[in-house]
Write a protein that holds these residues in place. Structure first.
Motif, PDB file in Angstrom:
ATOM      1  N   TYR A  54      -4.073   6.163   0.452  1.00 56.80           N
ATOM      2  CA  TYR A  54      -3.241   5.002   0.131  1.00 56.80           C
ATOM      3  C   TYR A  54      -3.613   4.438  -1.239  1.00 56.80           C
ATOM      4  N   LYS A  61       1.924   4.810  -8.044  1.00 52.02           N
ATOM      5  CA  LYS A  61       3.036   3.878  -8.268  1.00 52.02           C
ATOM      6  C   LYS A  61       2.892   3.179  -9.609  1.00 52.02           C
ATOM      7  N   GLN A  70       6.615  -5.086  -6.994  1.00 52.65           N
ATOM      8  CA  GLN A  70       7.017  -4.054  -6.034  1.00 52.65           C
ATOM      9  C   GLN A  70       5.809  -3.494  -5.290  1.00 52.65           C
ATOM     10  N   VAL A  71       4.720  -3.255  -6.022  1.00 48.86           N
ATOM     11  CA  VAL A  71       3.523  -2.682  -5.396  1.00 48.86           C
ATOM     12  C   VAL A  71       2.948  -3.649  -4.376  1.00 48.86           C
ATOM     13  N   ASP A  74       5.049  -3.681  -1.303  1.00 49.73           N
ATOM     14  CA  ASP A  74       4.807  -2.485  -0.475  1.00 49.73           C
ATOM     15  C   ASP A  74       3.513  -2.627   0.319  1.00 49.73           C
ATOM     16  N   ARG A  77       3.809  -4.919   3.230  1.00 48.03           N
ATOM     17  CA  ARG A  77       4.582  -4.319   4.332  1.00 48.03           C
ATOM     18  C   ARG A  77       3.783  -3.248   5.067  1.00 48.03           C
ATOM     19  N   ASP A  78       2.933  -2.521   4.334  1.00 43.70           N
ATOM     20  CA  ASP A  78       2.262  -1.342   4.892  1.00 43.70           C
ATOM     21  C   ASP A  78       0.926  -1.621   5.576  1.00 43.70           C
ATOM     22  N   ASN A  82      -1.910  -8.732   5.687  1.00 45.37           N
ATOM     23  CA  ASN A  82      -0.834  -8.598   4.698  1.00 45.37           C
ATOM     24  C   ASN A  82      -0.569  -9.887   3.926  1.00 45.37           C
TER      25      ASN A  82
END
Length: 118
Positions: A54, A61, A70-71, A74, A77-78, A82
């Motif tokens: 990861y 990215k 954006q990173v 992500d 979300r992942d 969080n």
């Protein structure tokens, strides 16, 4: 008298030279990253290989030009936890350890980032 001949230079050498500085080894990147993500902060990776993979994905990215916004979206979300702090911590560690040459790109991209309201 002969004993004093070699004792004086030994004393001078010890006083001037002092003890040698201790060497500090830097841990391997994978060990450092796993420590940071399992001991300092506990993320929801199934195993160490997933965590390392990861982190390399984060570097991919950023190298590919994806923005910090954006990173971090992500990552939030992942991965658990969080929250904003945890996601930023994971991104920062991944970049500092696995792709430090991309740090400038990450900083430039994060310059205008504003976290979403809670």
């Amino acid at each position: 008298m002969k004993r004093g001949i070699w004792l004086a230079p030994l004393i001078v050498a010890v006083l001037l030279g002092g003890p040698a500085p201790a060497a500090h080894a830097v841990p391997a990147p994978d060990i450092e990253f796993i420590y940071d993500t399992t001991v300092r902060k506990q993320y929801s990776f199934a195993n160490t290989a997933d965590a390392i993979s990861y982190a390399h994905g984060i570097c991919g990215k950023i190298t590919g030009g994806i923005s910090y916004a954006q990173v971090i979206g992500d990552v939030k979300r992942d991965v658990q936890p969080n929250d904003e702090y945890s996601a930023n911590y994971l991104i920062s560690n991944a970049v500092n350890i696995y792709c430090p040459a991309q740090l400038w790109q990450l900083r430039n991209s994060a310059g205008s980032y504003v976290p979403p309201p809670q």
